[in-house]
Enzyme design. Sequence first.
Site, short mmCIF file in Angstrom:
data_model
loop_
_atom_site.label_atom_id
_atom_site.label_comp_id
_atom_site.label_asym_id
_atom_site.label_seq_id
_atom_site.Cartn_x
_atom_site.Cartn_y
_atom_site.Cartn_z
N HIS A 76 -8.40 51.87 78.81
CA HIS A 76 -8.36 51.75 77.35
C HIS A 76 -9.45 52.62 76.72
O HIS A 76 -9.23 53.28 75.69
CB HIS A 76 -8.53 50.29 76.96
CG HIS A 76 -8.67 50.04 75.50
ND1 HIS A 76 -9.88 49.80 74.90
CD2 HIS A 76 -7.74 50.00 74.51
CE1 HIS A 76 -9.70 49.61 73.61
NE2 HIS A 76 -8.41 49.73 73.35
N GLU A 103 -14.22 45.87 68.66
CA GLU A 103 -12.80 45.52 68.84
C GLU A 103 -12.66 44.34 69.80
O GLU A 103 -11.88 43.41 69.55
CB GLU A 103 -12.05 46.74 69.38
CG GLU A 103 -10.57 46.51 69.61
CD GLU A 103 -9.87 47.75 70.17
OE1 GLU A 103 -8.84 47.58 70.84
OE2 GLU A 103 -10.36 48.88 69.93
N GLU A 116 -8.34 56.17 76.73
CA GLU A 116 -7.36 56.40 75.67
C GLU A 116 -8.05 56.71 74.34
O GLU A 116 -7.69 57.64 73.63
CB GLU A 116 -6.46 55.17 75.52
CG GLU A 116 -5.53 55.19 74.32
CD GLU A 116 -5.51 53.88 73.57
OE1 GLU A 116 -5.72 53.88 72.35
OE2 GLU A 116 -5.30 52.83 74.23
N HIS A 117 -9.06 55.92 74.00
CA HIS A 117 -9.80 56.14 72.75
C HIS A 117 -10.46 57.52 72.74
O HIS A 117 -10.40 58.25 71.74
CB HIS A 117 -10.88 55.07 72.59
CG HIS A 117 -10.41 53.83 71.90
ND1 HIS A 117 -10.98 53.34 70.75
CD2 HIS A 117 -9.40 52.97 72.20
CE1 HIS A 117 -10.37 52.24 70.37
NE2 HIS A 117 -9.41 51.99 71.25
#
Length: 434
Positions: free
Chosen positions: A73, A148, A76-77
């Site tokens: 993840h 987040e 991905e960012h």
Amino acid sequence: MEVCRVLSKKTYDRLGETVYQTTLTNGLKVLMVPKAGFHKTFAIMTTDYGAMDNEFVPRGQTAPVRFPDGIAHFLEHKLFEKKDHDAFDLFGKYGASANAFTGFTQTSYLFATTSHLKENLEILLDFVQDPYFTAATVNKEKGIIGQEIQMYDDDPGWQSYFGMIGHLYPKEPLHIDIAGTVDSIDKITADDLYAAYNTFYHPSNMNLIIVGQLDPEKALAWITANQDAKTFAPNEPITRIPSAQAQPADIVPTTTRHLTLTRPKVNIGLRGFDEVPAGRDGLTYSVAVSLMFDLLFNDTGDNYLRLYDANVIDDSFGYDFQVQRGAHFAQLAGDTDQPEQFASELTAILKDAPAQLAAAKPQFDLVKREAIGRIVGAINSVEGIANQYDGPLFDGATIFDELAILEQLTFDELLTAAKAFLDQSQSTVYTILP
């Protein structure tokens, strides 16, 4: 390196749909579905790498490495940010909306546009295939992703879902939140990101799906030119290190916790311990078990109406069956003022599934037609077609193949798949109270 330009063509005459696909010599799989009369085009580029893949042998090395949870993840960012620009700004310049998401076994990058398809395809290919990570940019992102993670820590729906998953998969990485934890992402370095990227983002481990207003030959020529201009490392097999596997006795049967919310949430999970068939047979299995849940719990069936009238369930109730690489499970979840009865009633229906399904046989054709209608509705959406492609999971099956399997599915085939799943499944009940 010259890239293959030969497109295979598969036509679904009754649906009026055609799928064009090829595998480039660098290994990238390209699949295109032109949609006449559509103004929008949707493209999604996916790597077979997700949150579960946290231990592997990095490309160019021989020993396995355990990477911090949440690295897929995090990667991905970070791919959107380059040394002198952000990929989002480039998509905006050409009128496209872009996004990305990470799942348990895949990471995808996408855009939708009504114009400048060539330019937007090049932006997608270029930013995904040109990583840029530094210690400074990685440390900056830790704060963003940390916020987040903390936001989801307070989300009862998210906590209910991953609480249920954690009880079904207590020893496997599936139980770990896709984003990781604040502590785990703090350990991620730029070198870690490059190691994960170089291992899993090779074209041979990726696919590109384009659906909408397009000319397949022209689009392939654009993709070919883009890939010809780049140099990739030789294709190497990826070595993922399998995790310890939980046994049925390891499943946590029930848990209750408290969070700030107005009504209780209950999430019932079932983990399959049977073996999902390989290839297209696996898709048949998935379709059959999903339809079993429709027969037992759809909103026009006897079970749903009885529990709804008794205020045990309401419109928040839903169910889902998922087949992932190396895992398959179901969930039934909802808000309820009667959490104990919610759990006991639904669990009793599942235990009595053979008799329940026999009684529901007269509704089989109706429920199947409803499921067919949902797929036909998805076919009218460019996103629906592209997002239903599961790549290597079901031997490259598309939503059109899924529709054909569903149309041909018999009640006896449903019973066989249902028995295989339910006979060897183990369940958990995860309850969140105010």
